[in-house]
Design an enzyme around this catalytic site. Structure first.
Site, PDB file in Angstrom:
ATOM      1  N   GLU A  63       0.847  -1.204   0.000  1.00 51.56           N
ATOM      2  CA  GLU A  63       0.000   0.000   0.000  1.00 51.56           C
ATOM      3  C   GLU A  63       0.878   1.248   0.000  1.00 51.56           C
ATOM      4  O   GLU A  63       0.631   2.209  -0.739  1.00 51.56           O
ATOM      5  CB  GLU A  63      -0.885   0.059   1.247  1.00 51.56           C
ATOM      6  CG  GLU A  63      -1.692  -1.182   1.539  1.00 51.56           C
ATOM      7  CD  GLU A  63      -0.955  -2.187   2.407  1.00 51.56           C
ATOM      8  OE1 GLU A  63       0.226  -2.472   2.111  1.00 51.56           O
ATOM      9  OE2 GLU A  63      -1.556  -2.689   3.359  1.00 51.56           O
ATOM     10  N   CYS A 101       0.112   0.772   7.773  1.00 47.84           N
ATOM     11  CA  CYS A 101      -0.505   1.202   6.513  1.00 47.84           C
ATOM     12  C   CYS A 101      -1.896   1.772   6.737  1.00 47.84           C
ATOM     13  O   CYS A 101      -2.371   2.596   5.947  1.00 47.84           O
ATOM     14  CB  CYS A 101      -0.581   0.036   5.544  1.00 47.84           C
ATOM     15  SG  CYS A 101       1.039  -0.502   5.013  1.00 47.84           S
ATOM     16  N   ALA A 159       9.332 -33.840 -11.409  1.00 51.16           N
ATOM     17  CA  ALA A 159       9.329 -33.704 -12.866  1.00 51.16           C
ATOM     18  C   ALA A 159       9.019 -35.073 -13.430  1.00 51.16           C
ATOM     19  O   ALA A 159       9.615 -36.072 -13.023  1.00 51.16           O
ATOM     20  CB  ALA A 159      10.692 -33.224 -13.360  1.00 51.16           C
ATOM     21  N   ARG A 194      14.147 -23.227  -4.598  1.00 51.72           N
ATOM     22  CA  ARG A 194      15.035 -23.570  -3.476  1.00 51.72           C
ATOM     23  C   ARG A 194      15.474 -22.316  -2.731  1.00 51.72           C
ATOM     24  O   ARG A 194      15.637 -22.331  -1.515  1.00 51.72           O
ATOM     25  CB  ARG A 194      16.265 -24.326  -3.974  1.00 51.72           C
ATOM     26  CG  ARG A 194      15.985 -25.756  -4.339  1.00 51.72           C
ATOM     27  CD  ARG A 194      17.265 -26.434  -4.793  1.00 51.72           C
ATOM     28  NE  ARG A 194      17.044 -27.817  -5.185  1.00 51.72           N
ATOM     29  CZ  ARG A 194      17.946 -28.564  -5.811  1.00 51.72           C
ATOM     30  NH1 ARG A 194      19.131 -28.055  -6.112  1.00 51.72           N
ATOM     31  NH2 ARG A 194      17.670 -29.809  -6.134  1.00 51.72           N
ATOM     32  N   THR A 236      16.739 -41.338  -3.288  1.00 50.21           N
ATOM     33  CA  THR A 236      17.091 -40.295  -4.253  1.00 50.21           C
ATOM     34  C   THR A 236      18.528 -39.845  -4.046  1.00 50.21           C
ATOM     35  O   THR A 236      19.276 -39.627  -5.002  1.00 50.21           O
ATOM     36  CB  THR A 236      16.131 -39.094  -4.089  1.00 50.21           C
ATOM     37  OG1 THR A 236      14.806 -39.545  -4.353  1.00 50.21           O
ATOM     38  CG2 THR A 236      16.482 -37.957  -5.028  1.00 50.21           C
ATOM     39  N   ASP A 264      20.934 -40.266  -7.222  1.00 45.70           N
ATOM     40  CA  ASP A 264      21.323 -39.059  -7.976  1.00 45.70           C
ATOM     41  C   ASP A 264      22.561 -38.370  -7.426  1.00 45.70           C
ATOM     42  O   ASP A 264      23.115 -37.485  -8.070  1.00 45.70           O
ATOM     43  CB  ASP A 264      20.173 -38.026  -7.968  1.00 45.70           C
ATOM     44  CG  ASP A 264      18.914 -38.539  -8.652  1.00 45.70           C
ATOM     45  OD1 ASP A 264      19.010 -39.596  -9.301  1.00 45.70           O
ATOM     46  OD2 ASP A 264      17.867 -37.891  -8.523  1.00 45.70           O
ATOM     47  N   ARG A 290      21.604 -22.900  -6.983  1.00 50.08           N
ATOM     48  CA  ARG A 290      22.726 -22.482  -7.819  1.00 50.08           C
ATOM     49  C   ARG A 290      22.238 -21.678  -9.022  1.00 50.08           C
ATOM     50  O   ARG A 290      21.174 -21.945  -9.549  1.00 50.08           O
ATOM     51  CB  ARG A 290      23.504 -23.705  -8.319  1.00 50.08           C
ATOM     52  CG  ARG A 290      24.111 -24.523  -7.206  1.00 50.08           C
ATOM     53  CD  ARG A 290      24.971 -25.667  -7.728  1.00 50.08           C
ATOM     54  NE  ARG A 290      24.230 -26.627  -8.540  1.00 50.08           N
ATOM     55  CZ  ARG A 290      23.450 -27.584  -8.036  1.00 50.08           C
ATOM     56  NH1 ARG A 290      23.272 -27.683  -6.737  1.00 50.08           N
ATOM     57  NH2 ARG A 290      22.828 -28.431  -8.844  1.00 50.08           N
ATOM     58  N   GLY A 303      12.273 -38.964  -3.283  1.00 55.41           N
ATOM     59  CA  GLY A 303      11.552 -39.612  -4.368  1.00 55.41           C
ATOM     60  C   GLY A 303      10.131 -40.004  -3.975  1.00 55.41           C
ATOM     61  O   GLY A 303       9.537 -39.419  -3.063  1.00 55.41           O
TER      62      GLY A 303
HETATM   63  C1  AOF Z   1       4.449  -6.963   4.558  1.00 58.34           C
HETATM   64  N1  AOF Z   1       4.186  -6.409   3.346  1.00 58.34           N
HETATM   65  O1  AOF Z   1       2.845  -5.379   1.900  1.00 58.34           O
HETATM   66  C2  AOF Z   1       1.980  -5.935   4.007  1.00 58.34           C
HETATM   67  C3  AOF Z   1       2.243  -6.538   5.270  1.00 58.34           C
HETATM   68  O2  AOF Z   1       7.573  -6.185   9.908  1.00 58.34           O
HETATM   69  P1  AOF Z   1       6.699  -5.255   9.137  1.00 58.34           P
HETATM   70  O3  AOF Z   1       6.612  -3.897   9.733  1.00 58.34           O
HETATM   71  O4  AOF Z   1       7.052  -5.211   7.660  1.00 58.34           O
HETATM   72  O5  AOF Z   1       5.217  -5.847   9.237  1.00 58.34           O
HETATM   73  C4  AOF Z   1       4.901  -7.114   8.746  1.00 58.34           C
HETATM   74  C5  AOF Z   1       3.407  -7.367   8.902  1.00 58.34           C
HETATM   75  O6  AOF Z   1       2.660  -6.388   8.208  1.00 58.34           O
HETATM   76  C6  AOF Z   1       2.943  -8.701   8.324  1.00 58.34           C
HETATM   77  O7  AOF Z   1       3.027  -9.731   9.261  1.00 58.34           O
HETATM   78  C7  AOF Z   1       1.481  -8.422   7.975  1.00 58.34           C
HETATM   79  O8  AOF Z   1       0.657  -8.598   9.133  1.00 58.34           O
HETATM   80  C8  AOF Z   1       1.458  -6.936   7.650  1.00 58.34           C
HETATM   81  N2  AOF Z   1       1.266  -6.629   6.213  1.00 58.34           N
HETATM   82  N3  AOF Z   1       3.493  -7.037   5.476  1.00 58.34           N
HETATM   83  O9  AOF Z   1       5.564  -7.419   4.788  1.00 58.34           O
HETATM   84  C9  AOF Z   1       3.006  -5.893   3.032  1.00 58.34           C
HETATM   85  N4  AOF Z   1       0.782  -5.394   3.705  1.00 58.34           N
HETATM   86 ZN    ZN Z   2       1.436  -2.406   6.054  1.00 51.04          ZN
END
Ligand code: AOF
Ligand code: ZN
Length: 370
Positions: free
Chosen positions: A56, A91, A161, A191, A203, A207, A214, A301
């Protein structure tokens, strides 16, 4: 609530923006936002880096002061409020200061300190707030975030795969490579996004994989081998690199103590998981959870995948289908174990989606949405 086509279009766009978030958003959710007035997009944003601007804020930052007055914000997750431990400004205050008229939210935030409170605050301030547009898609995008808050266990993605006829190797054991280079790069990106990569000892023996990320940027997941009797060879590439990249050998209760000791001397961690002769999937997930590891990738696997499926411990399947026909009664499929005798009991995936991945097709389906 009935949604207009315009609402759907803008929330779809916000979800696409959210999906741009990569490993750097970990362990935070992937979130996207669109600010619109009528049919016109004023600004867009997404959450790119954990601890950095929220979606936001990223969208509103792109606008001059006052420009969002009376406009609508589409956001894939309920805006955050103030709470302990937060690293960025709330926000919800930012939304209020921007004098938006309406906020459309895909999903409420399951975070116990948010949990609908921001929506109440916005409504109390006189904004129109509509919740639930494309909610299921928004939840699926943040499986690891939501499961962690609700269940406190890592989210499990099973990946394999296979050929178009459902084989993961030939009857002779040849499996390199069924999927194309682009698909294998996608696996390395994956990963880099997960916290642990899991394989069975079969596996590992067949493998001799490294299981590291990487060729692409990302994190370094813990490498885990499910190995009932601690058979992993000391000269395997996994063990030989155990001092540089952490390696956990998850055994059953009857593993040979001498073999376990030898693996430990070589730098691996060896843990018996559960009370049975085979490592128990849920006990292993609890071990990972205790280390704050929130997303595990099952890379094969068939025995391990079947054990996890029987324990109902797979959340999502990613299946790369390569354009090849292998055939042969002895050529293995991605799932072994006993299988489900009745079709009615065989798990059904939800929201099966197909998209191209180089020369392959990637199928994605969900067993659990949190
Ligand atoms: C995010 N990105 O776009 C929104 C989140 O540690 P902070 O201050 O970044 O807060 C993380 C929390 O904010 C997250 O657990 C969630 O509840 C809220 N929303 N977090 O990282 C975002 N909108
Ligand atoms: Zn936020």
């Amino acid at each position: 609530m009935t949604w207009s086509d315009r609402d759907r279009r803008f929330m779809r766009r916000a979800l696409d923006l959210a999906a741009r978030g990569d490993y750097r958003t970990r362990p935070n959710p992937k979130v996207g936002a669109v600010v619109a007035r009528g049919d016109k997009v004023l600004a867009e944003g997404h959450h790119a880096v954990s601890g950095g601007p929220h979606a936001e804020a990223a969208a509103l930052d792109a606008l001059p002061p006052g420009a969002a007055r009376g406009a609508t914000l589409y956001v894939t997750l309920e805006p955050c409020g103030p709470f302990a431990g937060k690293r960025t400004p709330p926000c919800v205050e930012r939304v209020l200061a921007s004098e938006l008229a309406r906020v459309v939210v895909a999903q409420t935030d399951p975070h116990p300190e948010v949990g609908g409170r921001s929506l109440e605050r916005l409504r109390a301030a006189g904004l129109r707030v509509d919740v639930g547009l494309l909610e299921d898609a928004a939840r699926r995008l943040n499986g690891p975030y939501r499961k962690w808050i609700k269940v406190r266990r890592p989210y499990v993605t099973a990946k394999w795969a296979m050929s178009l006829d459902g084989r993961i190797a030939t009857a002779e054991g040849d499996s390199q490579w069924i999927s194309c280079g682009a698909s294998r790069r996608a696996v390395h990106r994956l990963r880099g996004e997960v916290d642990a990569v899991l394989v069975g000892v079969g596996t590992a023996l067949a493998d001799d994989p490294l299981l590291t990320r990487r060729g692409v940027e990302g994190g370094t997941p813990l490498r885990v081998v499910l190995d009932s009797r601690a058979r992993l060879p000391l000269d395997s590439r996994l063990v030989r690199t155990a001092r540089e990249v952490p390696l956990l050998v998850a055994t059953g209760s009857e593993a040979d103590p001498e073999r376990s000791a030898a693996l430990r001397v070589a730098g691996a961690e060896v843990l018996s998981c559960g009370a049975g002769p085979r490592p128990d999937p849920l006990a292993l997930l609890d071990v990972l959870a205790a280390r704050d590891l929130r997303h595990a990738l099952l890379e094969g696997g068939g025995e391990v995948a079947a054990a996890f499926l029987e324990a109902d411990a797979i959340d999502r399947v990613l299946c790369f289908v390569g354009p090849r026909l292998i055939g042969g009664d002895g050529a293995p499929g991605p799932l072994r174990g006993r299988g489900f005798p009745r079709l009615d009991d065989a798990p059904r995936l939800r929201h099966l989606e197909a998209r191209p991945s180089g020369d392959d097709v990637l199928l994605e389906g969900h067993l659990h949405v949190y």
